[in-house]
Design a protein around this motif. Sequence first.
Motif, mmCIF file in Angstrom:
data_model
loop_
_atom_site.group_PDB
_atom_site.id
_atom_site.type_symbol
_atom_site.label_atom_id
_atom_site.label_comp_id
_atom_site.label_asym_id
_atom_site.label_seq_id
_atom_site.Cartn_x
_atom_site.Cartn_y
_atom_site.Cartn_z
ATOM 1 N N GLU A 42 0.833 -1.204 0.000
ATOM 2 C CA GLU A 42 0.000 0.000 0.000
ATOM 3 C C GLU A 42 0.868 1.256 0.000
ATOM 4 O OE1 GLU A 42 -2.541 -0.303 3.310
ATOM 5 O OE2 GLU A 42 -3.850 -1.844 2.423
ATOM 6 N N ALA A 43 1.955 1.254 0.765
ATOM 7 C CA ALA A 43 2.854 2.410 0.802
ATOM 8 C C ALA A 43 3.511 2.620 -0.553
ATOM 9 C CB ALA A 43 3.912 2.215 1.885
ATOM 10 N N ASN A 44 3.953 1.480 -1.131
ATOM 11 C CA ASN A 44 4.573 1.588 -2.458
ATOM 12 C C ASN A 44 3.578 2.106 -3.492
ATOM 13 O OD1 ASN A 44 7.015 0.675 -1.518
ATOM 14 N ND2 ASN A 44 6.594 -1.486 -2.007
ATOM 15 N N GLN A 45 2.346 1.640 -3.387
ATOM 16 C CA GLN A 45 1.324 2.079 -4.331
ATOM 17 C C GLN A 45 1.092 3.583 -4.221
ATOM 18 O OE1 GLN A 45 0.058 0.109 -6.564
ATOM 19 N NE2 GLN A 45 -1.238 1.699 -7.493
ATOM 20 N N LYS A 46 1.035 4.067 -2.986
ATOM 21 C CA LYS A 46 0.847 5.516 -2.789
ATOM 22 C C LYS A 46 2.047 6.289 -3.325
ATOM 23 C CE LYS A 46 -2.175 5.184 1.249
ATOM 24 N NZ LYS A 46 -2.343 5.514 2.676
ATOM 25 N N GLU A 51 4.377 9.734 -7.507
ATOM 26 C CA GLU A 51 5.375 9.979 -8.549
ATOM 27 C C GLU A 51 4.715 10.127 -9.914
ATOM 28 O OE1 GLU A 51 8.595 10.556 -8.199
ATOM 29 O OE2 GLU A 51 8.256 10.496 -6.025
ATOM 30 N N ASN A 52 3.686 9.290 -10.133
ATOM 31 C CA ASN A 52 2.960 9.402 -11.405
ATOM 32 C C ASN A 52 2.281 10.762 -11.530
ATOM 33 O OD1 ASN A 52 3.687 6.879 -12.334
ATOM 34 N ND2 ASN A 52 1.896 5.850 -11.429
ATOM 35 N N ASN A 53 1.737 11.235 -10.410
ATOM 36 C CA ASN A 53 1.117 12.566 -10.429
ATOM 37 C C ASN A 53 2.145 13.636 -10.753
ATOM 38 O OD1 ASN A 53 -1.459 11.617 -9.842
ATOM 39 N ND2 ASN A 53 -1.151 11.761 -7.616
ATOM 40 N N LYS A 54 3.339 13.502 -10.139
ATOM 41 C CA LYS A 54 4.405 14.464 -10.445
ATOM 42 C C LYS A 54 4.775 14.417 -11.917
ATOM 43 C CE LYS A 54 6.527 14.413 -5.822
ATOM 44 N NZ LYS A 54 7.752 14.093 -5.067
ATOM 45 N N LEU A 55 4.869 13.190 -12.450
ATOM 46 C CA LEU A 55 5.215 13.046 -13.863
ATOM 47 C C LEU A 55 4.151 13.669 -14.761
ATOM 48 C CD1 LEU A 55 6.627 9.402 -13.947
ATOM 49 C CD2 LEU A 55 7.909 11.529 -14.209
ATOM 50 N N ARG A 56 2.876 13.433 -14.383
ATOM 51 C CA ARG A 56 1.794 14.025 -15.176
ATOM 52 C C ARG A 56 1.863 15.550 -15.141
ATOM 53 N NH1 ARG A 56 -1.333 9.719 -13.113
ATOM 54 N NH2 ARG A 56 -2.103 11.030 -11.411
#
Length: 241
Positions: A42-46, A51-56
């Motif tokens: 769960e921590a890794n998923q968050k 990180e994906n949000n930052k990339l977006r």
Amino acid sequence: MLRKRSFRLASKNSKLRKLILFTVLFGAMSLVGAVSYTGASEANQKYIEAENNKLRILEEQFNIAKNLEETEKIEDIKAKEAAERAVEQARIAKENAIKEAAAKEAAATAIAKAEKNILATTKAKVPTKSPISTPTKTITTTTNTPPAPKNPEPSNMKYLGALSSTAYTHTGNNMANGEKPYEGAVASNLVPLGTKIYIEGYGYFVVKDRIGHGSQLDIFMDTYEEAIQYGRRTIKVYIVN
């Protein structure tokens, strides 16, 4: 014998208890590991989602910057094209102005030339034997010489001389004194404007205009035909005191 069996049974029970305990401990450890693994997932998923949000966000900012750069390039191209069009329009306007000025100058030259030709035609010198009309009377002549002289009174006249004379008619312009031409007016450069003269055989006239060249005296006549009929003549002229 009974003790040996009891000992063996106790030993078996002890092994069984150890096996059960081991099984329980292994299960507990597996459960703890599973729980720990689930928490870590769960921590890794968050973290991955963050990180994906930052990339977006970075990708969106990059796209915005790229679009802005392309927009600026397009605006620069449009501005350059507009400047080139303005320069071309200014060049065309200048050429049109030059052509228009040249056309006006050519038209003015043509008009001046036409007026000059008309004036020259008006003052054409053609001998004739037909009757002519003068500001004072109509006479008939067969030559370019004046009729027999009529001697004026010497008391109030001064002899100016035998002058070369021509005739002219309406040109659309006023005379040198500002008046419109009329019969009884003559043009001459020999005496001041307003001088009253007497022409033998023709009568009295007043100098109202100036002459260009070709003769010493130019007599105004009301029609073109009369001026043509008069032609060129030598006349005796007197100044009236």
